[in-house]
Design a protein around this motif. Structure first.
Motif, PDB file in Angstrom:
ATOM      1  N   ALA A 475       0.816  -1.207   0.000  1.00 37.28           N
ATOM      2  CA  ALA A 475       0.000   0.000   0.000  1.00 37.28           C
ATOM      3  C   ALA A 475       0.856   1.266   0.000  1.00 37.28           C
ATOM      4  CB  ALA A 475      -0.927  -0.013   1.214  1.00 37.28           C
ATOM      5  N   ARG A 476       1.882   1.293   0.823  1.00 39.39           N
ATOM      6  CA  ARG A 476       2.717   2.495   0.923  1.00 39.39           C
ATOM      7  C   ARG A 476       3.461   2.771  -0.376  1.00 39.39           C
ATOM      8  NH1 ARG A 476       4.919   0.713   6.925  1.00 39.39           N
ATOM      9  NH2 ARG A 476       3.014   1.321   8.071  1.00 39.39           N
ATOM     10  N   ILE A 477       3.940   1.713  -1.025  1.00 40.73           N
ATOM     11  CA  ILE A 477       4.655   1.905  -2.287  1.00 40.73           C
ATOM     12  C   ILE A 477       3.698   2.369  -3.389  1.00 40.73           C
ATOM     13  CG2 ILE A 477       5.940   0.714  -4.105  1.00 40.73           C
ATOM     14  CD1 ILE A 477       7.527   1.378  -1.510  1.00 40.73           C
ATOM     15  N   LYS A 478       2.507   1.800  -3.425  1.00 41.89           N
ATOM     16  CA  LYS A 478       1.534   2.225  -4.443  1.00 41.89           C
ATOM     17  C   LYS A 478       1.175   3.690  -4.264  1.00 41.89           C
ATOM     18  CE  LYS A 478      -2.977   1.193  -6.489  1.00 41.89           C
ATOM     19  NZ  LYS A 478      -4.102   0.228  -6.611  1.00 41.89           N
ATOM     20  N   ILE A 479       1.004   4.105  -3.034  1.00 40.93           N
ATOM     21  CA  ILE A 479       0.649   5.507  -2.761  1.00 40.93           C
ATOM     22  C   ILE A 479       1.780   6.437  -3.174  1.00 40.93           C
ATOM     23  CG2 ILE A 479       0.238   7.162  -0.903  1.00 40.93           C
ATOM     24  CD1 ILE A 479      -1.334   4.839   0.500  1.00 40.93           C
ATOM     25  N   LEU A 480       2.997   6.108  -2.791  1.00 42.86           N
ATOM     26  CA  LEU A 480       4.143   6.959  -3.137  1.00 42.86           C
ATOM     27  C   LEU A 480       4.349   7.032  -4.645  1.00 42.86           C
ATOM     28  CD1 LEU A 480       6.726   6.053  -0.361  1.00 42.86           C
ATOM     29  CD2 LEU A 480       5.990   8.372  -0.943  1.00 42.86           C
ATOM     30  N   ARG A 481       4.236   5.884  -5.316  1.00 43.27           N
ATOM     31  CA  ARG A 481       4.441   5.875  -6.764  1.00 43.27           C
ATOM     32  C   ARG A 481       3.349   6.700  -7.465  1.00 43.27           C
ATOM     33  NH1 ARG A 481       4.629   0.827  -7.508  1.00 43.27           N
ATOM     34  NH2 ARG A 481       6.900   0.620  -7.581  1.00 43.27           N
ATOM     35  N   THR A 482       2.112   6.542  -7.024  1.00 41.75           N
ATOM     36  CA  THR A 482       1.018   7.309  -7.623  1.00 41.75           C
ATOM     37  C   THR A 482       1.224   8.807  -7.403  1.00 41.75           C
ATOM     38  OG1 THR A 482      -0.519   5.475  -7.212  1.00 41.75           O
ATOM     39  CG2 THR A 482      -1.483   7.644  -7.647  1.00 41.75           C
ATOM     40  N   LEU A 483       1.635   9.167  -6.199  1.00 42.24           N
ATOM     41  CA  LEU A 483       1.870  10.577  -5.873  1.00 42.24           C
ATOM     42  C   LEU A 483       2.970  11.156  -6.754  1.00 42.24           C
ATOM     43  CD1 LEU A 483       1.489  13.091  -4.151  1.00 42.24           C
ATOM     44  CD2 LEU A 483       2.891  12.027  -2.374  1.00 42.24           C
ATOM     45  N   CYS A 484       4.079  10.440  -6.896  1.00 39.68           N
ATOM     46  CA  CYS A 484       5.188  10.925  -7.725  1.00 39.68           C
ATOM     47  C   CYS A 484       4.775  11.025  -9.190  1.00 39.68           C
ATOM     48  CB  CYS A 484       6.398  10.003  -7.583  1.00 39.68           C
ATOM     49  SG  CYS A 484       7.216  10.073  -5.973  1.00 39.68           S
ATOM     50  N   ASP A 485       4.093  10.003  -9.691  1.00 40.53           N
ATOM     51  CA  ASP A 485       3.686  10.017 -11.101  1.00 40.53           C
ATOM     52  C   ASP A 485       2.752  11.176 -11.398  1.00 40.53           C
ATOM     53  OD1 ASP A 485       5.178   7.742 -11.530  1.00 40.53           O
ATOM     54  OD2 ASP A 485       3.469   6.360 -11.555  1.00 40.53           O
ATOM     55  N   ARG A 486       1.755  11.382 -10.527  1.00 40.15           N
ATOM     56  CA  ARG A 486       0.782  12.446 -10.766  1.00 40.15           C
ATOM     57  C   ARG A 486       1.418  13.832 -10.639  1.00 40.15           C
ATOM     58  NH1 ARG A 486      -4.489  11.232  -9.375  1.00 40.15           N
ATOM     59  NH2 ARG A 486      -4.923  13.436  -9.706  1.00 40.15           N
ATOM     60  N   LEU A 487       2.285  13.997  -9.675  1.00 42.71           N
ATOM     61  CA  LEU A 487       2.948  15.286  -9.483  1.00 42.71           C
ATOM     62  C   LEU A 487       3.856  15.598 -10.672  1.00 42.71           C
ATOM     63  CD1 LEU A 487       3.615  17.754  -7.809  1.00 42.71           C
ATOM     64  CD2 LEU A 487       5.181  16.369  -6.436  1.00 42.71           C
ATOM     65  N   GLU A 488       4.615  14.610 -11.103  1.00 47.47           N
ATOM     66  CA  GLU A 488       5.501  14.801 -12.250  1.00 47.47           C
ATOM     67  C   GLU A 488       4.704  15.093 -13.517  1.00 47.47           C
ATOM     68  OE1 GLU A 488       9.590  12.702 -13.341  1.00 47.47           O
ATOM     69  OE2 GLU A 488       7.878  11.365 -13.638  1.00 47.47           O
ATOM     70  N   GLN A 489       3.620  14.373 -13.706  1.00 48.05           N
ATOM     71  CA  GLN A 489       2.769  14.582 -14.880  1.00 48.05           C
ATOM     72  C   GLN A 489       2.185  15.995 -14.891  1.00 48.05           C
ATOM     73  OE1 GLN A 489      -0.789  12.183 -14.880  1.00 48.05           O
ATOM     74  NE2 GLN A 489      -1.036  12.318 -17.080  1.00 48.05           N
ATOM     75  N   ALA A 490       1.727  16.463 -13.731  1.00 47.69           N
ATOM     76  CA  ALA A 490       1.138  17.804 -13.650  1.00 47.69           C
ATOM     77  C   ALA A 490       2.172  18.881 -13.939  1.00 47.69           C
ATOM     78  CB  ALA A 490       0.519  18.013 -12.271  1.00 47.69           C
TER      79      ALA A 490
END
Length: 513
Positions: A475-490
């Protein structure tokens, strides 16, 4: 739209002297009842042309009513602090609580009018802003507020005469500036734009009252009488205005839903977890220091089943960031101050400025989850909350805020195991309460509410990320990866500019010759 306010309305001194005492008495009586009963807040907008008597009208209201329970909010150009937040942030913060009257001199109408006159807002964008305003005011009214909107009007000739009269008197000459005469030159544009916007926002729940401003006595009496009548009517009414909502009908014909289809067996070994954790925390740290983030802000919303691991996930995010750059907002039952405001108010007040992150541990979704299931609000309240929440998040995204939402899901069996573990371990005992056990008894009701929440509020702009949380490492890795991907994409998509900034830059480009 302004024809009835250009016919020369006039009240004689004798009429004024005769009517004012009774009106003042009725106003004070209604105001005192409002303050005592604290049933609802009152929002009064005083708008209109320059020189029409807006300031004098506010002064009269302070003379006729109890000034201890009035507040005047003046809004002009946004400050540097306000520019770093969504455009509606400063208005949300200024809303009066129940039992008080807030008088807005300048409001959420000022910027759209100013930007349209200057050419920085297209006709289509103005209409979009009008729709946003209508939905905002509908939310205020549905939350119980009385919204009164006055446009104090002067014709072009009357405005010129008013400026000349003020300029001749040494005591009032300071009120007429070179800027006032410049505004007179744009009178026709103002009249066109304002009449259109007033027509678009002249709703049944928050209509405009257009008042001719030439005669001071007529203007004062008219505004006072409208406020007194509206106050008395609402104080006497037992029914709260509420938008009609359709009944909730959701059937899982085949027994499947967004939660049942999650693979709760997903897990991550300790070695792999530590390797990915360090890599993703490093990536998040770099993104948080990216120069493009200096003109953006980030809101991360955490919801989930009790004991699903929200706190642990939040700690893995904050460990990667400078403590001066983020704020964690734990959300519990609303305080007395918060209950006196619309339910979204306490979340608006915590929105971060540029280059900062706000992490909400529990969120505005409490209205369609715990408040719904536990009966803390009416069905009408939580049914209309879906659209209000979508509007709220849309407004954030439009103003350049990057918004992520995580739902952490665990199985009933895993929740039971964690509950028992918390009871047995001393330093975890504070995490388990009688309320957690009581909520567990309503598992099925919560699951239905969660599925409806996801269906109705997972939008293209702000989708839900459902996290399989039986294994905390995964769960923690999925959350961190999603956060990084979305922030980078934005950041890559915007180049560091907010949608509003890009829109304004585009609208101010000179046409090719």
């Amino acid at each position: 739209m302004f024809e009835s306010a250009e016919i020369g309305h006039y009240v004689s001194k004798a009429q004024y002297k005769e009517q004012v005492p009774g009106l003042r008495e009725a106003l004070l009586e209604a105001h005192a009842t409002l303050v005592t009963e604290k049933k609802f807040p009152v929002v009064v907008l005083i708008s209109g042309e320059d020189g029409a008597g807006k300031g004098e009208t506010i002064g009269v209201l302070y003379e006729w009513m109890d000034p201890r329970y009035l507040s005047t909010l003046a809004f002009e150009e946004p400050s540097d602090e306000e520019r770093q937040r969504p455009s509606m942030w400063r208005f949300w913060r200024a809303l009066p609580p129940k039992g008080r009257i807030g008088i807005f001199a300048g409001s959420w109408y000022s910027d759209p009018i100013r930007l349209r006159i200057s050419g920085k807002l297209s006709a289509m964008e103005l209409d979009a802003r009008a729709e946003q305003i209508n939905r905002f005011e509908a939310m205020l009214v549905n939350e119980g507020a009385l919204v009164l909107k006055f446009w104090i009007h002067l014709s072009k000739d009357a405005q010129r005469a008013r400026f000349e009269s003020l300029q001749k008197d040494p005591l009032t000459a300071w009120r007429v500036t070179p800027w006032s005469w410049e505004r007179l030159k744009t009178y026709d544009k103002l009249k066109t734009v304002s009449s259109h916007l007033l027509r678009m926002t002249n709703t049944a729940w928050a209509p405009w009252t257009i008042v001719e401003g030439v005669d001071d006595r007529y203007r004062s009496l008219t505004v006072g009488q409208v406020i007194q009548a509206a106050l008395a009517s609402k104080l006497a009414s037992k029914d709260q205005t509420s938008t009609a909502v359709a009944p909730m009908v959701r059937v899982d014909t085949d027994g499947r839903n967004v939660l049942s289809e999650l693979d709760m067996s997903l897990c991550l070994g300790e070695k792999e977890y530590k390797a990915q954790l360090g890599k993703l925390q490093g990536r998040l740290s770099v993104l948080a220091r990216d120069p493009r983030f200096k003109s953006r802000s980030l809101v991360v919303a955490f919801e989930g089943a009790d004991a699903a691991g929200k706190g642990g996930a939040i700690r893995r995010i904050t460990a990667a960031m400078d403590a001066r750059q983020f704020q964690v907002i734990p959300v519990a039952a609303p305080t007395e101050e918060e209950r006196a405001q619309p339910h979204l108010w306490r979340f608006w007040r915590h929105l971060p400025r540029h280059n900062h992150m706000a992490i909400f541990d529990r969120t505005w979704y409490g209205r369609v989850l715990v408040e719904r299931v536990e009966g803390f609000c009416t069905p009408a309240d939580w049914k209309r909350a879906y659209s209000e929440i979508n509007d709220f998040e849309h407004d954030l995204v439009e103003d350049g805020v990057i918004v992520l939402k995580f739902w952490l899901q665990i199985s009933q069996e895993e929740q039971l195991r964690r509950f028992k573990e918390r009871e047995e371990i001393a330093f975890k005992r504070f995490k388990i309460t009688a309320e957690d056990w009581r909520n567990r008894d309503k598992w099925d009701a919560y699951q239905q509410a969660i599925c409806e929440m996801v269906e109705r509020t997972s939008t293209g702009e702000v989708p839900w990320t459902l996290v399989e949380s039986n294994d905390k490492n995964y769960a923690r890795i999925k959350i961190l990866r999603t956060l990084c991907d979305r922030l980078e994409q934005a950041l890559d998509a915007s180049g560091g500019k907010t949608p509003t900034t890009r829109k304004r830059a585009k609208s101010t480009k000179k046409p090719k010759t």
